[in-house]
Design an enzyme around this catalytic site. Structure first.
Site, PDB file in Angstrom:
ATOM      1  N   ASP A 282       0.855  -1.175   0.000  1.00  0.00           N
ATOM      2  CA  ASP A 282       0.000   0.000   0.000  1.00  0.00           C
ATOM      3  C   ASP A 282       0.903   1.241   0.000  1.00  0.00           C
ATOM      4  O   ASP A 282       2.131   1.152   0.134  1.00  0.00           O
ATOM      5  CB  ASP A 282      -0.979  -0.013   1.186  1.00  0.00           C
ATOM      6  CG  ASP A 282      -2.198   0.883   0.923  1.00  0.00           C
ATOM      7  OD1 ASP A 282      -2.144   1.735   0.016  1.00  0.00           O
ATOM      8  OD2 ASP A 282      -3.204   0.748   1.645  1.00  0.00           O
TER       9      ASP A 282
HETATM   10  C1  BGC Z   1      -5.168   3.139   0.228  1.00  0.00           C
HETATM   11  C2  BGC Z   1      -5.359   2.063  -0.808  1.00  0.00           C
HETATM   12  C3  BGC Z   1      -5.297   2.650  -2.195  1.00  0.00           C
HETATM   13  C4  BGC Z   1      -3.989   3.413  -2.350  1.00  0.00           C
HETATM   14  C5  BGC Z   1      -3.811   4.017  -3.734  1.00  0.00           C
HETATM   15  C6  BGC Z   1      -3.966   4.015  -0.056  1.00  0.00           C
HETATM   16  O1  BGC Z   1      -3.930   5.107   0.791  1.00  0.00           O
HETATM   17  O2  BGC Z   1      -5.049   2.540   1.508  1.00  0.00           O
HETATM   18  O3  BGC Z   1      -6.578   1.409  -0.605  1.00  0.00           O
HETATM   19  O4  BGC Z   1      -5.405   1.637  -3.147  1.00  0.00           O
HETATM   20  O5  BGC Z   1      -3.948   4.451  -1.398  1.00  0.00           O
HETATM   21  O6  BGC Z   1      -4.696   5.019  -3.981  1.00  0.00           O
END
Ligand code: BGC
Length: 763
Positions: A282
């Protein structure tokens, strides 16, 4: 009632299973192809493939293209049009080995057409409708050159304080697992190599929905049995359905961050479950290993992550900076890097990008003339899916449906709220294209009546909250207040209400209140909205609440004040039309709650399938020394599986085909469900099973099946469920998945509480 399958056919969903596989023969064997390519790659080129970067509007495109051409980037996210992505793919084609880029995005509940938020999709309990939303999302995203989505988000959420409850499919393992499979198949279609299919990356692996206290990014501590039994099955279901990717969670699990968790990423995911796809971190999660306090510095963070098997690093630079040194010093092995590179190249191979790097980008001359054109949207499908996701919680004296000839006043901060209507994670959806409740109701009324409107209240009068919500948005403030004093807004609404036959109040949360990092300690409607409702109630006019929110709210008082309550969550691009369809009775609501509504925050967690205890509270038999909160009624305000219709349904006693079941046999459990009302309608017949006595304590009941049935007024139908040993299995203290002989209670109902019960013995 329009049948959904017609729509599905129109966009090719229903034809999946029957369509001959159009996949062309692979270039050569995948493993051989990838191994051969890897032999030609330098270390820097390999590490370049592990880098996934976010493309912001402010980023220097020229510099990014140079980096790509130098082989330093494997994929991007947040660049979402063909004209944006084509030059980056061109740059990749200028790189030494011409390894294609992939382009990813958070396509969570629609891409350009925004469907209801996932929690709302789950409320439909309608697998065709949910699949249709995913299929359209994939088609629209692929048509915009995207190859991967970071979805579905299948984190079980039993604590509505957590803002990301909106992004998941609720509290129940069985329901979420079913939806996980449907979504993966919908995104990936007949095969990833298809030009209108995109790869699903199930997230957030794992247990993110169980963050302590519902506070985002917090720790997770959980027993192995609870993990295996309740929280892990949805990820597993997505992987078994073929999800090509996994996004690793930001939280820690029993003391080890997921991003550095060898047990999670190696023992469970790869060895036990046999996952062969792409593991992506993530956002910034590798760097956060330092903040978690398990890595001293960036070097150690990179080492822990690559060793755990995090193949791609999202938006941090630690791999590029640290992996060469770590390799040189012998702290990591070449195979650690190679395994990760193999995953990235394998995913690109699976997505058909080596065969045709422009598979989803297409030719410039075929680019849409107007990316944002309304003709690119799937409005009819979005409207139909949205109305299937609405849950009627209360309908005193048949306040709903409304007569189109009535004199209606619409009030509330969410009545004219195109941004909120789309919900958070609204991908490429445009507020200007979303239908507000005011627009939807006005259109439905046509020239039969004029809809009166008064705002009545802002989202909140708490400036700190408004500042927080607007801070979350980089482009423009999302929460824009009416500057008049709160009382002036209420007075205006009350005055309008006094002239009306019925009041419709659109109240709830702004979308930013149910989002990543938007955890709440208080799940009441904001105080100023409660004041508005109180004042409206005092007019004595029938009061309909249209709730818009991304999580269950505590609405004890409003539940008393309102004559009718329609839970609409955030319904997407066509939300206003869909809600109007239900309010005016052009569609008979059929949604059921995929998550319990607590009476108060203090009751959380309120999930229905909790474990049995030694001193259970027995409703109707109050007394000391039983498990309860003495200062409130025990149990949720609205239980899991609950939702009304404009018609009524009755259930007969259940018939069981046998009172014993042997290990290879089957029992049929059936009920007759009858539409006893005057309208055609759909309801969800739900099957629950309780294992009465086991080697360890078991839940009071667990959902094991459901069927959504459509019955004409007066019509009845026998609904059958087949039960076999597999349905009775659970993970015991040794994590062995097995059924134990003994007594089982079978319950069938139209929600999780009002059920008819029979028992059988597993021999
Ligand atoms: C979130 C994810 C997301 C990623 C990209 C993160 O802050 O936890 O769910 O896919 O950002 O946008």
């Amino acid at each position: 009632m329009k049948k959904l399958c017609l729509l599905s056919l129109a966009i090719g969903l229903a034809s999946h299973s029957v369509m001959a596989d159009a996949t062309p023969a692979p270039i050569e064997n995948k493993d051989a192809f990838v191994s051969n390519l890897m032999k030609q790659m330098t270390l820097d080129e390999k590490i370049g493939q592990l880098r996934l970067i976010s493309i912001g509007p402010e980023m220097p495109r020229e510099m990014i293209r140079k980096e790509i051409a130098a082989g330093n980037i494997g994929g991007t996210f947040n660049s979402i049009t063909r004209p944006e992505n084509r030059p980056m793919q061109d740059a990749a084609m200028r790189s030494r080995l011409k390894i294609p880029m992939f382009f990813a995005y958070d396509v969570i509940h629609g891409h350009r057409t925004i469907f209801p938020i996932p929690l709302a999709l789950a409320s439909s309990w309608d697998m065709d409708a949910i699949g249709l939303s995913g299929r359209i999302a994939a088609k629209e995203a692929a048509a915009d050159s995207l190859d991967i989505t970071f979805a579905p988000m299948v984190d079980i959420s039993r604590d509505p304080r957590w803002g990301r409850t909106s992004e998941g499919f609720g509290e129940d393992t069985y329901l979420v697992s079913r939806i996980a499979q449907v979504m993966v198949k919908a995104y990936q279609g007949t095969g990833l190599i298809g030009a209108d299919n995109i790869m699903a990356s199930v997230k957030h692996f794992a247990l993110y929905g169980a963050v302590e206290g519902g506070r985002d990014y917090n720790t997770v501590d959980m027993s192995p049995v609870k993990m295996y039994q309740d929280y892990l099955p949805p990820y597993r279901a997505a992987i078994d359905a073929g999800a090509g990717g996994v996004m690793v969670a930001l939280n820690s699990i029993n003391g080890i961050p997921a991003t550095a968790n060898l047990w999670l990423m190696q023992d469970l995911l790869r060895k036990e479950w046999g996952f062969k796809g792409l593991a992506v971190s993530d956002h910034g999660a590798i760097f956060e290993l330092i903040k978690h306090g398990v890595a001293r510095d960036g070097r150690e963070a990179a080492k822990l992550a690559i060793k755990a098997g995090i193949a791609m690093s999202m938006n941090d630079t630690l791999y590029a900076k640290e992996l060469p040194g770590l390799l040189k010093s012998g702290e990591i092995e070449q195979s650690d890097i190679d395994n990760a590179v193999r995953e990235v190249l394998g995913a690109k191979y699976d997505m058909g990008l080596f065969r045709d790097p422009y598979l989803r980008i297409g030719k410039a001359e075929d680019d849409p003339v107007d990316t944002y054109a309304d003709s690119r949207l799937h409005r009819a499908e979005a409207r139909d899916v949205a109305r299937r996701s609405l849950v009627l919680l209360k309908n005193h004296n048949e306040t709903l449906p409304l007569k189109k000839s009535a004199n209606i006043v619409l009030v509330g901060p969410l009545a004219k709220a195109p941004i909120d209507m789309m919900g958070s994670w609204a991908a490429a959806g445009r507020p200007a294209q979303s239908v507000t409740l005011f627009d939807g109701m006005t259109r439905a009324l046509g020239d039969q009546a004029t809809l009166h409107y008064a705002r009545g209240a802002n989202i909140t009068s708490d400036k700190k909250v408004v500042d927080y919500l607007n801070f979350l948005n980089f482009d423009a403030p999302e929460v824009v207040d009416d500057p008049r004093p709160a009382q002036a807004l209420i007075d205006e609404a009350v005055k309008a209400a006094q002239q009306a036959d019925v009041i419709v109040a659109a109240v709830g949360e702004s979308r930013g209140m149910s989002h990543e990092s938007s955890s709440r300690t208080d799940l009441n409607l904001p105080a100023n909205q409660r004041e508005l409702i109180k004042a409206l109630k005092a007019t004595g006019k029938p009061l309909v609440l249209v709730l818009m929110n991304g999580r269950p709210l505590t609405i004890l008082e409003e539940n008393e004040q309102a004559d009718a309550i329609l839970e609409t969550w955030f319904s997407g691009t066509e939300g206003g039309n869909a809600i109007a369809d239900v309010l005016f009775g052009d569609y008979n609501p059929s949604g059921k709650l995929p998550i319990s509504f607590p009476r108060s925050v203090g009751q959380i967690p309120t999930y229905y399938n909790h474990l049995t205890i030694g001193r259970p509270f027995t409703p109707g038999k109050p007394g000391n020394y039983t498990s309860q909160y003495f200062d409130d009624t025990t149990g949720p305000l609205y239980p899991f599986g609950y939702g009304l219709s404009y018609t009524q349904f009755s259930l007969s006693e259940m018939a069981l085909s046998s009172t014993t079941l042997n290990k290879t046999g089957k029992i049929d459990a059936s009920v007759t469900v009858k539409n006893t009302g005057k309208r055609d309608g759909e309801t969800v017949v739900q099957l629950y099973i309780q294992d009465e006595t086991g080697s360890m304590i078991r839940p009071i009941k667990e959902l094991k099946g459901f069927q959504k049935v459509l019955l004409k007024a007066g019509e009845q139908k026998v609904v059958h469920f087949s039960i076999e040993e597999d349905d009775l299995k659970f993970y015991n203290t040794q994590l062995k998945y097995a059924a134990e002989p003994g007594k089982f209670n079978v319950q069938i109902g139209l929600d999780s509480e009002a059920v008819t019960q029979q028992s059988f013995e597993l021999l």
